[in-house]
Design a protein around this motif. Structure first.
Motif, PDB file in Angstrom:
ATOM      1  N   HIS A  52       0.824  -1.216   0.000  1.00  0.00           N
ATOM      2  CA  HIS A  52       0.000   0.000   0.000  1.00  0.00           C
ATOM      3  C   HIS A  52       0.853   1.258   0.000  1.00  0.00           C
ATOM      4  O   HIS A  52       2.059   1.213   0.261  1.00  0.00           O
ATOM      5  CB  HIS A  52      -0.959   0.016   1.194  1.00  0.00           C
ATOM      6  N   HIS A  90       4.019   7.182   3.147  1.00  0.00           N
ATOM      7  CA  HIS A  90       4.856   5.978   3.077  1.00  0.00           C
ATOM      8  C   HIS A  90       4.399   5.001   2.007  1.00  0.00           C
ATOM      9  O   HIS A  90       3.263   5.047   1.551  1.00  0.00           O
ATOM     10  CB  HIS A  90       4.951   5.282   4.438  1.00  0.00           C
ATOM     11  N   HIS A 115      -6.068  -2.530   3.223  1.00  0.00           N
ATOM     12  CA  HIS A 115      -5.881  -1.277   2.484  1.00  0.00           C
ATOM     13  C   HIS A 115      -4.697  -1.355   1.530  1.00  0.00           C
ATOM     14  O   HIS A 115      -3.685  -1.969   1.828  1.00  0.00           O
ATOM     15  CB  HIS A 115      -5.765  -0.053   3.407  1.00  0.00           C
ATOM     16  N   TYR A 161       8.652   1.082  10.586  1.00  0.00           N
ATOM     17  CA  TYR A 161       8.826   2.140   9.585  1.00  0.00           C
ATOM     18  C   TYR A 161      10.248   2.680   9.591  1.00  0.00           C
ATOM     19  O   TYR A 161      10.851   2.870  10.659  1.00  0.00           O
ATOM     20  CB  TYR A 161       7.875   3.314   9.855  1.00  0.00           C
ATOM     21  N   SER A 211       4.525   0.662   1.568  1.00  0.00           N
ATOM     22  CA  SER A 211       4.591  -0.469   2.488  1.00  0.00           C
ATOM     23  C   SER A 211       4.739  -1.769   1.721  1.00  0.00           C
ATOM     24  O   SER A 211       4.060  -1.983   0.713  1.00  0.00           O
ATOM     25  CB  SER A 211       3.327  -0.503   3.347  1.00  0.00           C
ATOM     26  N   GLU A 232       7.732   1.051   4.947  1.00  0.00           N
ATOM     27  CA  GLU A 232       7.280   0.106   5.967  1.00  0.00           C
ATOM     28  C   GLU A 232       7.487  -1.337   5.508  1.00  0.00           C
ATOM     29  O   GLU A 232       7.171  -1.666   4.361  1.00  0.00           O
ATOM     30  CB  GLU A 232       5.772   0.356   6.208  1.00  0.00           C
TER      31      GLU A 232
HETATM   32 FE   LIG Z   1       1.262   1.387   6.328  1.00  0.00          FE
END
Ligand SMILES: [Fe+2]
Length: 312
Positions: free
Chosen positions: A151, A206, A192, A248, A208, A258
């Motif tokens: 994501h 960010h 997500h 992170y 991920s 992340e």
């Molecule tokens: Fe995240």
């Protein structure tokens, strides 16, 4: 769901080589200068030079050209200008609030091998005997192996229109929200694949990347931080929204990155009720306190100033 994954991102950074070194250490595979692949998702990160850090492009994969046509119609119905390529395989449009060019492309689904459940012992329960196979052997360099891009989280100066762009235009679904300040949305079975948050300037919060389990998050963190402890931002912890374990880091341009594992999956839309969260639950279930710079990155003022700097 006709949309099925986040295919790739293009990041604009002031110093491509410095960022490339970070993403090599993050253990993405550099297939050509500034282009990086995950183990399962192929080439998913491209670095380009930009005066200020930003997410230049986000590509979402759909099953077939009919899905791309539908996205084009949905965007047009929102009065968004779209670009089509010659053979109808892609559609692209810019969301003004995030300044991100979003492409939807007909592309095959990412096939992931099923990884065996990581066994853990518990009270009254022995799921593995003897020494853990995940311990690192002497002389072995621990690292993580990112499987795919999961994501992105981006800031919008115009949250409600950005939300509508991705919900009604691109075709994402709402999974959860943080009051009226952030929306967590999916284009796959992941909880997500995108989160939008209100921000004073469009920026990338960010990206991920999925890894196998908590041990791999730890191994990856150890590898990154051995080289530069200042790369640490926030972790180790577990989110409440999405439930994923997280850690992170910061790339040299200031983008957060992340490692995650064990995110909630939504297999049946009818069985998922989007929630509205506030306070600590909006951020995490447990972990160290989030640093203020995670909520509001230190360089936001600089990014705002950069917006008014001549590009070059
Ligand atoms: Fe995240």
């Amino acid at each position: 769901m006709p949309l099925h994954s986040v295919k790739s991102v293009t990041l604009g950074v002031p110093d491509v080589e410095a960022a490339a070194e970070f993403y090599r250490d993050f253990n993405l595979s550099e297939t050509s200068p500034g282009v990086f692949a995950t183990a399962d998702g192929g080439e998913q990160l491209r670095l380009e030079r930009s005066p200020v850090r930003r997410l230049l492009e986000l590509t979402i994969a759909a099953d077939d050209p009919d899905d791309v046509d539908r996205v084009a119609s949905q965007l047009t119905a929102l009065d968004v200008a779209v670009e089509r390529d010659g053979n109808g395989q892609t559609v692209a449009a810019v969301d003004p609030g995030t300044s991100v060019r979003v492409r939807v492309e007909a592309a095959p689904r990412i096939e992931q091998d099923t990884v065996a459940t990581t066994p853990y012992n518990g009270p009254g329960r022995i799921d593995r005997s003897g020494r853990s196979p995940r311990l690192v052997e002497p002389g072995e360099e621990p690292t993580a192996r990112p499987r795919r891009l999961g994501h992105v989280v981006i800031g919008s100066t115009d949250l409600e229109p950005s939300y509508r762009f991705f919900l009604e235009g691109i075709g994402f679904k709402l999974s959860d929200q943080v009051s009226d300040k952030a929306f967590f949305m999916r284009c796959s079975t992941d909880h997500h694949n995108l989160a939008l948050q209100q921000a004073p300037v469009p920026f990338l919060h960010h990206t991920s990347w999925q890894v196998q389990d908590v041990d791999e998050i730890g191994h990856g963190a150890q590898h990154l931080l051995a080289k530069d402890p200042a790369r640490h931002v926030w972790g180790f912890g577990r989110h409440h929204i999405g439930s994923n374990f997280f850690w992170y880091f910061r790339d040299p341009a200031g983008n957060f990155v992340e490692y995650y594992a064990d995110m909630d999956c939504i297999l049946d839309d009818q069985l998922w009720e989007p929630g509205v969260f506030n306070g600590p639950a909006a951020l995490y279930s447990w972990g160290p306190p989030p640093p203020p710079s995670f909520i509001r990155p230190d360089d936001l003022a600089e990014l705002m100033a950069g917006l008014h700097t001549p590009k070059g």
